[in-house]
Write a protein that holds these residues in place. Structure first.
Motif, mmCIF file in Angstrom:
data_model
loop_
_atom_site.group_PDB
_atom_site.id
_atom_site.type_symbol
_atom_site.label_atom_id
_atom_site.label_comp_id
_atom_site.label_asym_id
_atom_site.label_seq_id
_atom_site.Cartn_x
_atom_site.Cartn_y
_atom_site.Cartn_z
ATOM 1 N N THR A 81 -11.994 2.472 -9.895
ATOM 2 C CA THR A 81 -10.804 1.737 -10.310
ATOM 3 C C THR A 81 -11.185 0.498 -11.101
ATOM 4 O OG1 THR A 81 -9.571 2.501 -8.383
ATOM 5 C CG2 THR A 81 -8.716 0.561 -9.502
ATOM 6 N N SER A 131 -18.881 5.990 -9.871
ATOM 7 C CA SER A 131 -19.361 6.961 -8.889
ATOM 8 C C SER A 131 -20.589 7.671 -9.461
ATOM 9 C CB SER A 131 -18.263 7.989 -8.585
ATOM 10 O OG SER A 131 -18.034 8.803 -9.731
ATOM 11 N N TYR A 190 -11.135 11.278 -21.017
ATOM 12 C CA TYR A 190 -10.892 10.367 -19.902
ATOM 13 C C TYR A 190 -9.393 10.188 -19.682
ATOM 14 C CZ TYR A 190 -9.501 6.420 -22.886
ATOM 15 O OH TYR A 190 -8.830 5.600 -23.761
ATOM 16 N N GLU A 195 -14.388 13.637 -13.625
ATOM 17 C CA GLU A 195 -14.922 12.974 -12.424
ATOM 18 C C GLU A 195 -14.240 11.625 -12.214
ATOM 19 O OE1 GLU A 195 -16.985 14.401 -10.383
ATOM 20 O OE2 GLU A 195 -17.460 16.121 -11.660
ATOM 21 N N ASN A 196 -13.880 11.341 -10.962
ATOM 22 C CA ASN A 196 -13.304 10.036 -10.639
ATOM 23 C C ASN A 196 -14.414 9.000 -10.712
ATOM 24 O OD1 ASN A 196 -12.183 7.737 -9.547
ATOM 25 N ND2 ASN A 196 -11.189 8.797 -7.847
ATOM 26 N N ALA A 241 -19.639 10.503 -11.910
ATOM 27 C CA ALA A 241 -19.208 10.003 -13.217
ATOM 28 C C ALA A 241 -20.398 9.485 -14.008
ATOM 29 C CB ALA A 241 -18.166 8.910 -13.042
ATOM 30 N N LYS A 279 -4.953 5.924 -15.041
ATOM 31 C CA LYS A 279 -3.667 5.974 -14.337
ATOM 32 C C LYS A 279 -3.592 4.782 -13.401
ATOM 33 C CE LYS A 279 -2.954 10.908 -14.494
ATOM 34 N NZ LYS A 279 -2.514 12.105 -13.816
ATOM 35 N N THR A 324 -10.748 8.329 -14.675
ATOM 36 C CA THR A 324 -11.347 9.656 -14.515
ATOM 37 C C THR A 324 -11.992 9.984 -15.845
ATOM 38 O OG1 THR A 324 -9.612 10.286 -12.972
ATOM 39 C CG2 THR A 324 -10.899 12.066 -13.923
ATOM 40 N N VAL A 374 -7.063 3.637 -12.348
ATOM 41 C CA VAL A 374 -8.055 4.617 -11.896
ATOM 42 C C VAL A 374 -8.587 5.333 -13.127
ATOM 43 C CG1 VAL A 374 -8.441 6.707 -10.550
ATOM 44 C CG2 VAL A 374 -6.968 4.896 -9.638
#
Length: 159
Positions: free
Chosen positions: A79, A103, A122, A75-76, A106, A125, A71, A69
């Motif tokens: 994946t 997204s 950034y 912002e997410n 992002a 994870k 970020t 994932v």
């Protein structure tokens, strides 16, 4: 007596030499690491992400799957998921290029960082599936925080 001393010294030297040759190289499997080497914003709005994978093991490792994932700037982004099937030599690194449809939030964050020429934090994870060549792979947890900067002279590129 001197003859006996030389015999003991010779025997000791032989035993130490044989013990040193005994096991060969030690096979050490260590947790890998992953980070973004480069992020490129493509004309279609998707991102091309060069994921650097580090193999800290003393043996070649095969990297079968990645699910991370991303970020960016808080912002997410989405994946990063792939099955790279990449073999990396001992204590080496290689790059897998992945495509991401980020997204909207992002996408805006990255565009702002690029236009203002500023650093962007950034995190990654998730997991990497890897194992020594010829053996079953296992899942390693990845939790990496770092930053990217606009690359001078390369529009739309963060490194």
């Amino acid at each position: 007596m001197a003859k006996f001393g030389r015999l003991v010294a010779s025997a000791t030297f032989l035993l130490v030499t044989l013990a040193a040759c005994g096991g060969g190289p030690v096979k050490r499997v260590s947790e890998p690491a992953a980070g973004i080497q480069q992020l490129t914003v493509r004309a279609d709005g998707q991102w091309s992400v060069d994921l650097r994978i580090d193999n800290f093991s003393s043996v070649p490792m095969r990297f079968d799957a990645a699910s991370l994932v991303l970020t960016i700037g808080g912002e997410n982004a989405g994946t990063l998921a792939a099955n790279p099937g990449l073999t990396i030599g001992p204590e080496s690194a290689d790059v897998a290029t992945l495509t991401l449809a980020p997204s909207s939030a992002a996408r805006i964050t990255v565009a702002d960082a690029l236009s203002n020429r500023r650093e962007l934090a950034y995190t990654l994870k998730g997991t990497l599936d890897a194992g020594p060549e010829g053996e079953k792979s296992r899942q390693y947890r990845i939790d990496r925080s770092s930053a990217l900067n606009p690359a001078p002279g390369l529009p739309g590129v963060l490194r």
